[in-house]
Design an enzyme around this catalytic site. Structure first.
Site, PDB file in Angstrom:
ATOM      1  N   LYS A  83       2.226   4.515   1.450  1.00 17.21           N
ATOM      2  CA  LYS A  83       2.467   5.278   2.618  1.00 17.21           C
ATOM      3  C   LYS A  83       2.396   6.678   2.237  1.00 17.21           C
ATOM      4  CE  LYS A  83       5.560   5.345   6.694  1.00 17.21           C
ATOM      5  NZ  LYS A  83       4.830   6.603   6.953  1.00 17.21           N
ATOM      6  N   ARG A 137      -3.806   9.357  16.494  1.00 15.45           N
ATOM      7  CA  ARG A 137      -3.086   8.333  16.863  1.00 15.45           C
ATOM      8  C   ARG A 137      -2.796   8.290  18.527  1.00 15.45           C
ATOM      9  NH1 ARG A 137       2.121   7.558  13.672  1.00 15.45           N
ATOM     10  NH2 ARG A 137       2.639   6.285  15.375  1.00 15.45           N
ATOM     11  N   LYS A 174       6.997  -1.177   6.825  1.00 18.16           N
ATOM     12  CA  LYS A 174       7.237   0.228   6.122  1.00 18.16           C
ATOM     13  C   LYS A 174       8.474   0.263   5.300  1.00 18.16           C
ATOM     14  CE  LYS A 174       8.206   2.854  10.167  1.00 18.16           C
ATOM     15  NZ  LYS A 174       7.907   3.995  11.044  1.00 18.16           N
ATOM     16  N   GLU A 198       0.716  -1.232  -0.054  1.00 19.10           N
ATOM     17  CA  GLU A 198       0.071   0.038   0.001  1.00 19.10           C
ATOM     18  C   GLU A 198       1.043   1.300  -0.105  1.00 19.10           C
ATOM     19  OE1 GLU A 198      -3.976  -1.775   2.499  1.00 19.10           O
ATOM     20  OE2 GLU A 198      -2.488  -0.264   3.423  1.00 19.10           O
ATOM     21  N   GLU A 211      -5.752   7.893   6.854  1.00 14.88           N
ATOM     22  CA  GLU A 211      -5.057   9.023   7.005  1.00 14.88           C
ATOM     23  C   GLU A 211      -5.735  10.252   6.513  1.00 14.88           C
ATOM     24  OE1 GLU A 211      -0.432   9.493   7.629  1.00 14.88           O
ATOM     25  OE2 GLU A 211      -1.801   7.795   7.880  1.00 14.88           O
TER      26      GLU A 211
END
Length: 512
Positions: A210, A230, A380, A208, A259
């Site tokens: 980032k 968060r 990531k 995906e 996000e």
């Protein structure tokens, strides 16, 4: 509970490296604690103040005060006094805080004084204490550790779960469920050195984009929408666009993870600083929205129609997400069958970077959602090495930086809960950043020795670097090559900073 008991246990926990001994010490402490003491005891043990910053510097704490001969302070008494200190504002506030702190220190024994100084300067820090405290609570109350961990995950607060456990026993854990309107800590990702490494570890996965935005958790219950960061802060009123978008989705009751991003006229991402400024704006939301319009991009579904999805594999959660959220509001991704399909992942990364995004997150298709944890099933990948480090100190600048705190001392989390310095940098800072960090670090200052200002380790900064090299000068045995500041991450806590262990694992060529 007397503060002296807490201070002695804190000292014993810090002195032992054995996890089993730490758990036993905390279990004994929790057995003796009143349920109403626990919301204070747990953050104090971890070196956190429930009140946050109190504006108490080393000058106030360094004044000698004759200690009390016998302990009399309770943790609730101390908490109330510190709350009163934080409430002193305006003209003469420094003197007022000094007077109240003097009274508190005079009521404390020498052991308690040392503990309070460490607490207020950020020096009382226990490695991974929350995880150990979960085990201690389980042992003290007879509750299964896995059930306590899940309750903490769903409550978003160890203190809340601890109070309920001590007041009601293990049966209280049944009351902690994934509930719309009550945020949970988000799942986080580990770092991989390359897409090939990530796909090699995870096998069949989704790759995906980032996005360089602000992480949000969106809750909808009918016409009621709440948006959380968060760190579980409610920012609903600052983002009317997200509320409008949520009300357009097909479902009526859900929790989504995603996000917030902002795009320019060419469809490329605007800077993180602009987005952070927009999300942080509380005054004129309409003007901020006109200046920096934002939109949500979702990548996970945690609950739909009252059904808890956390334990389902990612493939099933994403299917629910796709049912609710139209494609333009879902993160772009590519499905990869495994290492033999690595070229597709590399192509997707290149395309993502060309679109102006910072990298990719590679996610195992069969993994559950590990709320509040940095799961091994999310990796990531960014083309530039970056770390989230904690500022330990700064040095007064010279030349055009005279009067500004410039050279940052940078630390990563060590295994014992302290911060291991990895090096210094004065590179990458704009004039605006220098001005801001001077003001912010002055607020965090605990000691000044010549040109070096030591600060409470609370401020997280993202650092780019070219690699590691061995160094006997620093405690971890390594230092960063060509470190430079990317941005400050006030949306992150020191507990979310990168660890020495993670850093060394990412650079095996240096540690061989």
């Amino acid at each position: 509970m007397l503060l002296s008991r807490l201070a002695h246990v804190s000292r014993e926990v810090a002195a032992t490296s054995a996890r089993s001994r730490k758990i036993a010490l905390l279990a004994e402490l929790f057995r003796d604690a009143d349920a109403d003491d626990v919301p204070i005891v747990i953050p104090y043990l971890a070196g956190r103040l429930p009140q946050g910053r109190l504006g108490i510097g080393w000058k106030l704490l360094g004044r000698p005060v004759t200690p009390a001969s016998e302990p009399s302070l309770t943790v609730r008494d101390v908490d109330a006094r510190l709350t009163a200190v934080g409430a002193v504002t305006g003209t003469g506030s420094q003197a007022g805080r000094g007077r109240l702190m003097g009274e508190l220190m005079a009521a404390a024994t020498d052991v308690e004084q040392a503990f309070l100084r460490g607490l207020l300067t950020g020096e009382v820090r226990q490695g991974a204490l929350d995880a150990v405290a979960v085990e201690g609570l389980a042992e003290a109350t007879g509750a299964p550790p896995a059930d306590v961990r899940r309750a903490v995950m769903l409550a978003g607060s160890l203190q809340t779960v601890a109070r309920a456990l001590l007041a009601e026993g293990p049966g209280a854990l049944d009351g902690f469920r994934l509930t719309v309107g009550r945020p949970v800590l988000p799942m986080l990702a580990h770092t991989a050195g390359s897409v090939a490494e990530a796909v090699g570890k995870l096998g069949a996965c989704a790759v995906e984009e980032k996005l360089d935005g602000i992480r949000v958790q969106l809750h909808r219950d009918g016409d009621h929408v709440r948006i959380y960061t968060r760190t579980l802060d409610d920012i609903t009123d600052r983002l009317p666009e997200l509320t409008a978008a949520a009300l357009e989705l097909k479902g009526d009751r859900f929790i989504l993870d995603g996000e917030v991003i902002a795009l320019d006229g060419n469809g490329r991402p605007r800077s993180f600083q602009e987005i952070a400024g927009r999300v942080g704006s509380r005054v004129d939301v309409a003007a901020a929205a006109a200046s920096v319009p934002v939109s949500p991009v979702f990548f996970d579904a945690l609950s739909v129609d009252g059904r808890d999805l956390l334990d389902l594999p990612f493939t099933e959660r994403h299917a629910e997400l796709a049912r609710l959220v139209p494609e333009p509001l879902r993160v772009r991704r590519a499905l990869v069958s495994g290492p033999d399909d690595g070229a597709a992942a590399e192509t997707f990364l290149a395309d993502t970077l060309a679109r102006g995004h910072e990298g990719v997150v590679v996610k195992a298709l069969d993994a559950p959602y590990s709320a509040g944890r940095r799961g091994a099933s999310w990796l990531k990948v960014k083309p530039v090495h970056t770390l989230d480090l904690v500022v330990l100190a700064a040095e007064w600048g010279h030349g055009r930086r005279t009067g500004k705190l410039s050279n940052l001392h940078l630390g990563a989390r060590a295994a014992d809960g302290s911060f291991a310095m990895l090096g210094k940098t004065f590179k990458g800072m704009t004039d605006a950043m220098l001005t801001w960090q001077t003001e912010r670090l002055t607020e965090l200052a605990v000691e000044e020795n010549g040109s070096v200002v030591t600060v409470r380790p609370e401020l997280v900064v993202e650092i780019a670097y070219d690699g590691l090299q061995k160094s006997t000068r620093y405690p971890a045995g390594v230092t960063l090559r060509f470190a430079r500041v990317v941005r400050y991450r006030e949306d992150k806590t020191p507990a979310e900073a990168d660890t020495v262990e993670t850093l060394l694992a990412a650079h095996p060529e240096v540690t061989r």
